[in-house]
Design an enzyme around this catalytic site. Structure first.
Site, short mmCIF file in Angstrom:
data_model
loop_
_atom_site.label_atom_id
_atom_site.label_comp_id
_atom_site.label_asym_id
_atom_site.label_seq_id
_atom_site.Cartn_x
_atom_site.Cartn_y
_atom_site.Cartn_z
N CYS A 116 -1.14 6.50 9.88
CA CYS A 116 0.03 6.00 10.29
C CYS A 116 -0.32 4.66 10.93
CB CYS A 116 0.65 6.89 11.34
SG CYS A 116 1.26 8.32 10.56
N GLU A 155 0.72 -1.14 -0.01
CA GLU A 155 0.11 -0.08 -0.09
C GLU A 155 0.89 1.14 -0.01
OE1 GLU A 155 -3.86 -1.63 2.39
OE2 GLU A 155 -2.26 -1.05 3.48
N SER A 186 11.99 7.17 7.88
CA SER A 186 11.57 6.89 9.24
C SER A 186 11.89 5.32 9.63
CB SER A 186 9.99 6.83 9.31
OG SER A 186 9.46 6.46 10.72
N GLY A 192 6.95 -1.49 6.44
CA GLY A 192 8.30 -1.91 6.49
C GLY A 192 8.99 -1.11 7.21
N CYS A 246 6.44 -4.31 16.23
CA CYS A 246 5.91 -3.37 17.30
C CYS A 246 4.60 -3.72 17.64
CB CYS A 246 6.12 -2.01 16.58
SG CYS A 246 7.79 -1.56 16.44
N CYS A 253 1.44 -1.71 16.07
CA CYS A 253 1.50 -1.30 14.73
C CYS A 253 0.53 -2.49 13.71
CB CYS A 253 2.77 -1.08 14.31
SG CYS A 253 2.88 -0.92 12.38
N SER A 265 11.15 6.60 14.99
CA SER A 265 10.07 6.20 16.02
C SER A 265 10.61 5.91 17.38
CB SER A 265 9.25 4.96 15.40
OG SER A 265 8.93 5.34 13.92
N LEU A 266 10.65 7.12 18.07
CA LEU A 266 10.87 6.82 19.58
C LEU A 266 9.95 6.44 20.50
CD1 LEU A 266 13.45 7.43 21.78
CD2 LEU A 266 12.21 9.41 21.95
N CYS A 286 6.54 -6.41 7.95
CA CYS A 286 7.73 -5.93 8.60
C CYS A 286 8.02 -6.80 9.65
CB CYS A 286 7.07 -4.60 9.27
SG CYS A 286 8.67 -3.94 10.47
N1 SAH Z 1 9.28 1.16 10.39
C1 SAH Z 1 9.36 2.59 10.25
C2 SAH Z 1 8.49 3.26 9.00
C3 SAH Z 1 6.95 2.65 9.02
S1 SAH Z 1 5.92 3.09 10.36
C4 SAH Z 1 9.22 2.93 11.64
O1 SAH Z 1 8.70 2.20 12.51
O2 SAH Z 1 9.59 4.24 11.75
C5 SAH Z 1 5.43 4.86 10.12
C6 SAH Z 1 5.10 5.58 11.42
O3 SAH Z 1 3.91 5.01 11.87
C7 SAH Z 1 5.94 4.96 12.76
O4 SAH Z 1 6.22 6.39 13.38
C8 SAH Z 1 5.03 4.50 13.52
O5 SAH Z 1 5.59 4.71 15.03
C9 SAH Z 1 3.98 4.89 13.51
N2 SAH Z 1 2.92 4.02 13.72
C10 SAH Z 1 2.70 2.73 13.79
N3 SAH Z 1 1.45 2.17 14.29
C11 SAH Z 1 0.85 3.07 14.47
C12 SAH Z 1 -0.49 3.47 15.06
N4 SAH Z 1 -1.26 2.46 15.09
N5 SAH Z 1 -0.82 4.73 15.13
C13 SAH Z 1 -0.06 5.83 15.08
N6 SAH Z 1 1.04 5.74 14.64
C14 SAH Z 1 1.60 4.24 14.24
FE1 SF4 Z 2 7.74 -2.24 11.59
FE2 SF4 Z 2 7.79 0.42 11.53
FE3 SF4 Z 2 5.35 -0.99 12.21
FE4 SF4 Z 2 7.42 -1.24 13.86
S1 SF4 Z 2 6.28 0.70 13.61
S2 SF4 Z 2 6.30 -2.84 13.14
S3 SF4 Z 2 9.19 -1.22 12.55
S4 SF4 Z 2 6.50 -1.01 10.40
#
Ligand code: SAH
Ligand code: SF4
Length: 352
Positions: free
Chosen positions: A330, A89, A188, A156, A114, A117, A211-212, A110
C-alpha cells in the site's frame, strides 16, 4: 483511444456496428471470460470479422504488460504501458486459501498530495479509462488465474474518476464476463464527499473504504492536504448517508506511523467519529517511502494501538505488510514522472 475492454455487450454491438446482436455477447465472453488477447482466437466469429477486428484494433488490449515482479510472500506487481506510453501499476494479492485479489489503479498518479504516500510524489498525469482499468484485471488474470476480488487501492483517487471507475465496475460485474459480485469490489477513497454521496444515490453499491488516517481534524490536515476542504463532520455525514442507503459496513483505513496518530486524543476522536457508524478499522503499519518524513511504527506500537481500540469495543483488522520486496505494498506505487511520457493522453486534467 481504441479499446474494447471497457464496453458492455450491447455497446460492442453499437461500436462495431455488427449484427446479429449475439456477436456482442460472444466478443464480450472471449475478452472477459476466456481472457484471449488476439481476435484470431475468437473461434466462433466468422474469419472475415476476425480479420476486420484485427485490422481496426490490432489486439484486444490497448495496454501491454512491461514487467512482472513477484515478492517472496506471493504478492506480485505488474507495470502496464498504456496506449500513450504512460505507465501504471497493478498488484496481485493472494490469501491463504489461494483466492486472488486485484489491486488496481484508477489514475496515473494522484493530485491529492497525501504526505505519506508514494503515489503523491508523482502528481497527477491523467485519468484512466474504464477499458484501461478493466485491462489491469485482464492482465493479472492472464498471468495468475481467476480474480475473486477487486480493490481500487492502487494509484489515484477513484472518486475523482468516478464515471470511468463505475463503468469498469459494470463490466467486471457482468455475468458473462468476470462476474465479480458487488461485495467483492472495494473502492478506497481519501474522502471525496460528493463522490461518496453519488455512490450512495446512484451506485454501484460496492464496499467503501475510507483512508481516515486520523479522526483528529488538525492532524489530518497536516497529513492530507485535501482534508482542509473536507471537514470530518461532513465526511461523517456522507458516510452515514452511504450506510443508510447501502446497509454496508464501512472500512476505515488507519495508516499507523511511529508516534504520530496513536495518541489518546486519536482514540477519543475516532470514537466520536464512528459513534453512529458500523465500521471495521483496518490498521495498516506505514510502509516506508524514501524521502518521506515518517518512521514505520514498532510492532509493539501497532499491537498496543490495536489493543486500545479493541478494548474500546472497536472492531479492527490488521493488513499484512505484503509486497514490500517489489514496492507493491500500500502506498508504495509510483512510476516517476521522468519515466512517463511528456504529453500523456487527454483523459482528465493534468495537475500543476
Ligand atoms: N486514493 C485512495 C486509494 C489509493 S491509496 C485512497 O487514498 O484511499 C490505497 C491505501 O494505501 C490508502 O488507504 C492509503 O491511505 C494507503 N497508503 C498510502 N501510503 C501508504 C504508505 N506509505 N504505507 C501504508 N499505506 C499507505
Ligand atoms: Fe492519492 Fe490515496 Fe495516495 Fe492520498 S493516499 S495521495 S489520495 S493515492
Amino acid at each position: 483511444m481504441n479499446s474494447l475492454s471497457g464496453l458492455l455487450p450491447v455497446e460492442l454491438v453499437e461500436k462495431l456496428n455488427i449484427s446479429p446482436r449475439f456477436r456482442g455477447d460472444q466478443i464480450f465472453q472471449w475478452i472477459h471470460q476466456k481472457g484471449v488477447s488476439e481476435f484470431e482466437e475468437m473461434l466462433n466469429l466468422p474469419a472475415s470479422f476476425r480479420e476486420r477486428l484485427t485490422g481496426e484494433y490490432s489486439r484486444v488490449s490497448s495496454s501491454t504488460v512491461e514487467t512482472v515482479q513477484q515478492d517472496k510472500d506471493g504478492t506480485a506487481k505488474i507495470t502496464i504501458k498504456l496506449y500513450d506510453s504512460a505507465i501504471v501499476e497493478a498488484v496481485l494479492l493472494e490469501d491463504e486459501s489461494g483466492r486472488k485479489t486485484a489491486c488496481v489503479s484508477s489514475q496515473v498518479g494522484c493530485s491529492l498530495g497525501c504526505t505519506f504516500c508514494r503515489t503523491a510524489t508523482m502528481g497527477l498525469l491523467r485519468n484512466l479509462s474504464a477499458g484501461e482499468i478493466v485491462e489491469q484485471v485482464l492482465h493479472l488474470k492472464r498471468q495468475f488465474g481467476t480474480i475473486a476480488n477487486v480493490v481500487f487501492m492502487g494509484m489515484g483517487e477513484p472518486l475523482l474518476n468516478l464515471d470511468e471507475v463505475s463503468k469498469a465496475i459494470e463490466v467486471l460485474h457482468h455475468p458473462d464476463g468476470h462476474n465479480i459480485g458487488m461485495r467483492k469490489i472495494t473502492i478506497s477513497t481519501s474522502g471525496i464527499v460528493s463522490g461518496i454521496k453519488r455512490l450512495a444515490d446512484e451506485g454501484p453499491h460496492v464496499r467503501l473504504a475510507l483512508s481516515l488516517i486520523t479522526a483528529d481534524q488538525q492532524l489530518r490536515e497536516k497529513l492530507m492536504p485535501m482534508a482542509k476542504t473536507t471537514p470530518l463532520d461532513e465526511l461523517q455525514s456522507a458516510l452515514q448517508y452511504h450506510q443508510k442507503q447501502t446497509g454496508r459496513r464501512i472500512t476505515l483505513e488507519y495508516v499507523l506511523f511511529h508516534g504520530i496518530n496513536n495518541r489518546q486524543e486519536d482514540l477519543r476522536a475516532l470514537q466520536r467519529f464512528i459513534r453512529s457508524l458500523k465500521v471495521l478499522v483496518n490498521i495498516i503499519p506505514w510502509n516506508p517511502v524514501e524521502g518521506l518524513p515518517y518512521t514505520e511504527p514498532q510492532q509493539s506500537e501497532v499491537a498496543a494501538f490495536t489493543r486500545t481500540l479493541e478494548e474500546a469495543g472497536i472492531t479492527t483488522s490488521r493488513r499484512f505488510r505484503r509486497g514490500r520486496g517489489v514496492n507493491g505494498a500500500c502506498g508504495q506505487l509510483a512510476v516517476p514522472r521522468n519515466q512517463q511520457p511528456q504529453q500523456p493522453g487527454t483523459l482528465g486534467t493534468i495537475s500543476p
